[in-house]
Each structure stands twice: as C-alpha cells, then as structure tokens.
Design an enzyme around this catalytic site. Structure first.
Site, PDB file in Angstrom:
ATOM      1  N   CYS A   1       4.065   2.493  -0.550  1.00  0.00           N
ATOM      2  CA  CYS A   1       4.916   3.345  -1.366  1.00  0.00           C
ATOM      3  C   CYS A   1       4.151   3.673  -2.653  1.00  0.00           C
ATOM      4  O   CYS A   1       3.681   2.756  -3.341  1.00  0.00           O
ATOM      5  CB  CYS A   1       6.223   2.628  -1.702  1.00  0.00           C
ATOM      6  SG  CYS A   1       7.242   3.524  -2.882  1.00  0.00           S
TER       7      CYS A   1
ATOM      8  N   ASP B   1       5.237   0.395   3.385  1.00  0.00           N
ATOM      9  CA  ASP B   1       6.212   1.159   4.164  1.00  0.00           C
ATOM     10  C   ASP B   1       5.766   1.096   5.616  1.00  0.00           C
ATOM     11  O   ASP B   1       4.582   1.277   5.919  1.00  0.00           O
ATOM     12  CB  ASP B   1       6.258   2.625   3.717  1.00  0.00           C
ATOM     13  CG  ASP B   1       7.070   2.825   2.455  1.00  0.00           C
ATOM     14  OD1 ASP B   1       8.008   2.043   2.211  1.00  0.00           O
ATOM     15  OD2 ASP B   1       6.778   3.784   1.719  1.00  0.00           O
TER      16      ASP B   1
END
Length: 139
Positions: free
Chosen positions: A34, A41
């Site tokens: 992220c 992520d």
C-alpha cells in the site's frame, strides 16, 4: 536460471495463430505494498487473453508478478500497469486482467482492465449447455 524478481516478460510464438482461443490463468498470490501505509496488499489475479502472434511464457510471468512484492502501488494503477506491460509484450487480440484484492479496512477492491486489438472482433458465441466452471486445482 533466474530466481529473482524481474520486469522482463518473455513470449513464445502462438502455435495456433489461425484460431481465436482463450488462455486463462489464475495468479492467487499477488502482493504489492500500500503506497499510503507500506502494509502488504494481497490479491488474486485472473488473466484471460486471446493471443495473436505471441503467448506469454509462464516463468517470466511468475518472476514479473513477483517483482511487485516490494513496490508501493494503488490497486487501480498496478492492475493497469500489468495489463499495459502484457499488451506491449504480446500484442494480443484481446486481454482482460481482473485483480481481486483481499479485504482492507472492511473493503474488498476488484479492478477489471481490458484491451482489444484495433479491428479485432470476437466470433459470435456458440450457445451450448451451461457448465459450471471447473478448475484444475480447486473446487
């Protein structure tokens, strides 16, 4: 033999250039960071394409996908960047990349990006019985 992440996508000649056929790939372990928090992520990528003259070589795709592991990227940007790189490498008749990111802050994000070669039109569908999707390795 390379075992490091790489942005280099390799291709091979499409063995059946006279027919439209779909190549379906599932990449269940995509990871990037992220860009706001630096937290990982995770996503499941689904790649569907109709090749023209070239197909993507699987090991190079694996190493390419791996190269995003330590990069910060918004979901929308990384999905479109991967699609653009695949289009540049293969120049397929059609390609669709679906990124299904796992829940983050109570929100699932799905991004679908497509490219269609100029002038290419799919053949009309042949409607047969509808079968449930069957996968090689899971339910």
């Amino acid at each position: 033999m390379t075992t490091q992440p790489s942005k280099q996508l390799e291709t091979f000649e499409n063995p059946v250039q006279t027919r439209d056929y779909r190549i379906h790939m599932e990449i269940p372990e995509f990871t990037c960071l992220c860009p706001k928090t630096g937290q990982p992520d995770f996503a499941r990528l689904t790649l569907d394409y109709i090749p023209d003259k070239k197909c993507i070589e699987l090991k190079s795709l694996k190493l390419y996908i791996w190269s995003y592991r330590d990069e910060g990227a918004f979901h929308e940007a990384v999905t479109n960047r991967i699609l653009d790189d695949l289009v540049a490498a293969m120049k397929p008749r059609f390609i669709r990349l679906t990124s299904k990111f796992y829940v983050r802050g109570g929100i699932f994000t799905n991004v679908v990006a497509e490219h269609r070669k100029k002038g290419w039109q799919p053949q009309p569908p042949v409607l047969l019985e509808v079968f449930e999707q069957q996968f090689n390795t899971h339910g």
